[in-house]
Design a protein around this motif. Structure first.
Motif, mmCIF file in Angstrom:
data_model
loop_
_atom_site.group_PDB
_atom_site.id
_atom_site.type_symbol
_atom_site.label_atom_id
_atom_site.label_comp_id
_atom_site.label_asym_id
_atom_site.label_seq_id
_atom_site.Cartn_x
_atom_site.Cartn_y
_atom_site.Cartn_z
ATOM 1 N N SER A 44 -7.044 14.965 -8.274
ATOM 2 C CA SER A 44 -5.636 15.155 -7.934
ATOM 3 C C SER A 44 -5.374 16.112 -6.778
ATOM 4 N N LYS A 45 -6.421 16.729 -6.253
ATOM 5 C CA LYS A 45 -6.235 17.607 -5.100
ATOM 6 C C LYS A 45 -6.277 16.837 -3.782
ATOM 7 N N MET A 46 -6.704 15.558 -3.842
ATOM 8 C CA MET A 46 -6.839 14.763 -2.625
ATOM 9 C C MET A 46 -5.974 13.496 -2.721
ATOM 10 N N ASN A 47 -5.456 13.069 -1.591
ATOM 11 C CA ASN A 47 -4.675 11.832 -1.539
ATOM 12 C C ASN A 47 -5.586 10.627 -1.318
ATOM 13 N N VAL A 48 -5.159 9.506 -1.878
ATOM 14 C CA VAL A 48 -5.912 8.272 -1.736
ATOM 15 C C VAL A 48 -4.919 7.124 -1.523
ATOM 16 N N LEU A 49 -5.392 6.017 -0.981
ATOM 17 C CA LEU A 49 -4.552 4.835 -0.805
ATOM 18 C C LEU A 49 -4.536 4.033 -2.096
ATOM 19 N N TYR A 50 -3.326 3.653 -2.537
ATOM 20 C CA TYR A 50 -3.162 2.791 -3.708
ATOM 21 C C TYR A 50 -2.672 1.419 -3.266
ATOM 22 N N GLN A 51 -3.087 0.402 -4.009
ATOM 23 C CA GLN A 51 -2.576 -0.954 -3.826
ATOM 24 C C GLN A 51 -1.829 -1.338 -5.088
ATOM 25 N N GLY A 52 -0.705 -2.074 -4.912
ATOM 26 C CA GLY A 52 0.041 -2.506 -6.081
ATOM 27 C C GLY A 52 0.729 -3.831 -5.848
ATOM 28 N N GLN A 53 1.101 -4.495 -6.929
ATOM 29 C CA GLN A 53 1.802 -5.780 -6.845
ATOM 30 C C GLN A 53 3.232 -5.569 -6.356
ATOM 31 N N PHE B 261 0.831 -1.191 0.000
ATOM 32 C CA PHE B 261 0.000 0.000 0.000
ATOM 33 C C PHE B 261 0.874 1.251 0.000
ATOM 34 N N GLY B 262 0.334 2.331 -0.530
ATOM 35 C CA GLY B 262 1.010 3.617 -0.477
ATOM 36 C C GLY B 262 0.036 4.719 -0.856
ATOM 37 N N ALA B 263 0.225 5.895 -0.294
ATOM 38 C CA ALA B 263 -0.668 7.016 -0.558
ATOM 39 C C ALA B 263 -0.067 7.946 -1.601
ATOM 40 N N ASP B 264 -0.924 8.490 -2.444
ATOM 41 C CA ASP B 264 -0.517 9.487 -3.430
ATOM 42 C C ASP B 264 -1.768 10.230 -3.880
ATOM 43 N N ALA B 265 -1.571 11.261 -4.684
ATOM 44 C CA ALA B 265 -2.712 12.021 -5.196
ATOM 45 C C ALA B 265 -3.639 11.112 -6.002
ATOM 46 N N ASP B 266 -4.917 11.285 -5.816
ATOM 47 C CA ASP B 266 -5.912 10.505 -6.547
ATOM 48 C C ASP B 266 -5.876 10.920 -8.018
ATOM 49 N N ALA B 267 -5.651 9.967 -8.890
ATOM 50 C CA ALA B 267 -5.515 10.283 -10.314
ATOM 51 C C ALA B 267 -6.770 10.903 -10.912
ATOM 52 N N LYS B 268 -7.920 10.702 -10.280
ATOM 53 C CA LYS B 268 -9.154 11.290 -10.802
ATOM 54 C C LYS B 268 -9.676 12.422 -9.919
ATOM 55 N N ALA C 76 -0.245 9.039 6.683
ATOM 56 C CA ALA C 76 -1.023 10.154 7.249
ATOM 57 C C ALA C 76 -1.679 11.005 6.164
ATOM 58 N N LYS C 77 -1.255 10.847 4.925
ATOM 59 C CA LYS C 77 -1.815 11.640 3.824
ATOM 60 C C LYS C 77 -3.175 11.139 3.354
ATOM 61 N N ILE C 78 -3.500 9.881 3.655
ATOM 62 C CA ILE C 78 -4.726 9.274 3.113
ATOM 63 C C ILE C 78 -5.947 10.125 3.463
ATOM 64 N N GLY C 79 -6.691 10.510 2.423
ATOM 65 C CA GLY C 79 -7.899 11.302 2.634
ATOM 66 C C GLY C 79 -7.659 12.772 2.897
ATOM 67 N N LYS C 80 -6.388 13.195 2.853
ATOM 68 C CA LYS C 80 -6.044 14.602 3.109
ATOM 69 C C LYS C 80 -5.742 15.316 1.787
#
Length: 687
Positions: A179-188, A170-177, A463-467
């Motif tokens: 982009s002003k908000m961070n979201v949690l991403y899942q990856g292989q 898991f890792g947090a970054d800007a939501d691609a859809k 801590a960025k998730i949802g911020k």
């Protein structure tokens, strides 16, 4: 030394090995960095006249340099990037660290104390030898206590916090859809060899890597005194199973297919036998939604894990833990780790000295605190103004190029101009610095120091998730010899570390600098319009702004460029993966085009520059491009690059785009039929 096999999140900022420039007058440069001698614009001794510019421009420009600069035994490749990186770290950072370690009154928790004591702890080999693998014992005990798949989920979640890989992450970054908000991403994740092709290809070289990997794992387990037998075969078998169901590195390039927003509860439907709640809770993750990279992988991975005996999962987790921290353990572990990941995988013959590695490890774990000191000493504020002017110059020319496109409609051109106008940029170093005082560093606890720094990064990210997104954040340290374009922020970033010769040389003529630094700036701008970046709008959102016909025209052009690079043989029997490298190849072609016409535009109303050393300004422009990429590389490192890296090899970044530029043929008088020339119908002109 372990190859980074961190989770591959789909939409993180593209870090590209191409960057920006130094700036300011020579006087300003000397005031900021007294260790930098005057560098010639271009060294004529680098040229090898046994080659013709129109047949092999790389060897013509760099043949002499290659002969006189063999790869050092501690490196797998050697060129402009590596040399400048060595200067930044092993000279400049070294001087900063030496000054700090000489002090005896550093206050606990200050960045100076953290840097000095971390560096000291890395050099304290006597204590490291004495402690053995004891620092890992708390984690090993938890692995040994695992009895069920649910237990394994909880333990692997806890290990994720300290950077130990498993099948997903898991890792947090800007939501691609949004982009002003961070979201949690899942990856292989979870492949020790870094990419699935290492597990699938049947050529002798790749088979040898797998054979050596098995031996490496077995030796590491023996050194650790672990009781598991045939651990190497066991781990290779499990990782091969994971590799078979993972996306390829080409598939990971598609931001649409890898963006699958879902409720967190959907994870339990896709892989019901894995305890997702425990996995997330151990990482302090709380969220109702996330973006999944590939639902099919999660379903198949869940089935694979359920069918795998728990002892195999425990062995795999022990391996991931041991391998992750091998460089912080006694000499025997460290040397064996280097043997495989350094020598077998990339062809390095020897490790750097302990002191050199101490600098690099300190930089790796405390890069931003070090970067603050680096920027203060080596990059004056006045330098930003010059780089800003260069960026605006490229922006202006890019707009002119868009207007002249014949394959794009007016409505799409209007949106392209909007995105171009919205580009922002960062130069040198962050405007604000974070508080790193919570990182605990002591002189005698190297591994714990590293873990404390990793935990800081983990907690900051989660801590960025949802911020809201903090667009002032940097994805690279100031001392990094690189640059990047971030599609989510629609920004280009140029660290201070690369704003030096040969990328930008205050003592050079404009043609050399435009072929270097301006092509770099143009490269980064073009990333906003490459196969990935073109799918993001002016606000950094994954949103189509093209007409159907324009997108089809663009795809036809990139397909031709993919096929062109896919026919280039990098090693006997090994060709470049044009689909993997298309983004960087498009950016190189665009960067060169923009830089050339920006240079030409700068001469308007002025007398055309006279030749220097017998070369016209047009020729010197391409000399500047060639010297930025001069380099040597081992066959092992080249093979690894072809399989895993979205960048083409250096010689092909030089030679590859040039046949598509009529300006190159005109500059060097290349005749039809020469190797560096293509008929007009075969040229690819995108921007």
């Amino acid at each position: 030394m372990k190859k980074n096999n961190a989770v591959k999140l789909p939409l993180l900022a593209a870090m590209v090995t191409f960057a920006a420039c130094n700036s300011g007058s020579t006087q300003q440069h000397q005031e900021a960095s007294t260790d930098t001698a005057k560098v010639p614009a271009f060294n004529l001794a680098d040229i090898d006249t046994a080659y013709k510019a129109c047949d092999d421009f790389d060897n013509y420009v760099n043949g002499g340099w290659k002969k006189n600069n063999p790869i050092p035994s501690t490196e797998s490749r050697w060129g402009a990037f590596g040399i400048l990186d060595k200067q930044n770290k092993e000279v400049r950072l070294k001087s900063i660290i030496a000054e700090l370690t000489s002090k005896t009154d550093l206050k606990k928790g200050t960045e100076e104390q953290q840097i000095a004591d971390y560096y000291t702890s890395f050099l304290d080999t006597a204590t490291i030898e004495k402690r053995g693998i004891t620092p890992l014992k708390p984690y090993l005990d938890k692995i040994d206590a695992i009895k069920t798949l649910a237990d394994w989920a909880a333990v692997t979640g806890e290990l994720q916090k300290i950077g130990v890989s498993t099948f997903t992450g898991f890792g947090a970054d800007a939501d691609a859809k949004d982009s002003k908000m961070n979201v949690l991403y899942q990856g292989q994740s979870g492949l020790s060899l870094g990419e699935k092709s290492y597990y699938m290809q049947q050529d002798s070289a790749t088979k040898n890597v797998r054979d050596e990997f098995v031996k490496h794992v077995d030796k590491m387990f023996t050194l650790a005194g672990f009781p598991e037998k045939n651990a190497g075969t066991t781990i290779l078998g499990l990782e091969t199973g994971l590799a078979k169901i993972q996306l390829t590195n080409v598939e990971l390039r598609d931001p649409v297919k890898t963006y699958n927003r879902a409720a967190f509860s959907e994870l339990k439907t896709l892989a019901p036998d894995f305890d997702w709640d425990a996995f997330a809770q151990k990482q302090d993750i709380k969220t109702d939604t996330l973006v999944l990279q590939n639902k099919g992988y999660l379903t198949n991975a869940g089935k694979l894990l359920k069918a795998t005996p728990i002892d195999i999962l425990k062995t795999y987790t022990k391996w991931q833990l041991l391998s992750s921290f091998a460089g912080y353990l006694p000499k025997a572990f460290d040397e064996e780790n280097f043997h495989f990941f350094g020598t077998v995988m990339t062809g390095k013959k020897a490790q750097k000295t302990r002191a050199e590695r101490a600098i690099r490890s300190t930089d790796g774990k405390l890069g931003m605190p070090l970067g603050k000191l680096f920027a203060k000493k080596y990059f004056p504020e006045s330098s930003k103004e010059k780089v800003s002017q260069m960026i605006e110059n490229v922006r202006s020319v890019y707009g002119e190029r868009i207007d002249k496109l014949t394959w794009m409609s007016d409505s799409t051109k209007q949106m392209a101009h909007k995105k171009l106008a919205s580009f922002t940029y960062k130069i040198g170093y962050p405007d604000k610095w974070k508080d790193y005082s919570s990182i605990q560093v002591d002189k005698g606890t190297l591994l714990e120091n590293a873990i404390s720094a990793i935990l800081y990064d983990h907690h900051e990210n989660i801590a960025k998730i949802g911020k809201p997104v903090d667009k002032s954040e940097w994805g690279m340290t100031p001392q990094t010899v690189n640059a990047y374009y971030n599609p989510l922020n629609n920004e280009v970033v140029f660290p201070a570390g690369i704003l030096q010769p040969p990328f930008y040389n205050p003592n050079a003529d404009d043609a050399i600098n435009y072929g270097g630094i301006i092509a770099v700036i143009g490269h980064e701008f073009t990333h906003g319009f490459d196969d990935q970046g073109s799918q993001f709008d002016a606000d950094g959102n994954l949103k189509n702004w093209w007409t159907k016909t324009d997108r089809e025209n663009f795809d036809k052009l990139t397909k031709r460029y993919i096929n062109y690079f896919s026919n280039i043989e990098a090693l006997p029997g090994v060709k470049i993966n044009g689909a993997l490298t298309i983004g960087e190849n498009v950016a190189d072609l665009g960067g060169l085009t923009l830089a050339y016409y920006a240079l030409k535009k700068s001469f308007e109303g002025k007398e055309e520059p006279k030749p220097i050393d017998g070369f016209t300004w047009q020729q010197r422009f391409f000399l500047g491009w060639g010297q930025v990429w001069h380099g040597n590389i081992t066959d092992a490192a080249l093979r690894q690059q072809i399989q895993t890296d979205p960048h083409s090899p250096a010689r092909d970044r030089i030679n590859g785009p040039l046949p598509h530029l009529k300006e190159f043929q005109e500059a060097w008088g290349c005749q039809p039929g020469s190797k560096m020339s293509l008929p007009d119908a075969e040229r690819v002109v995108i921007w």
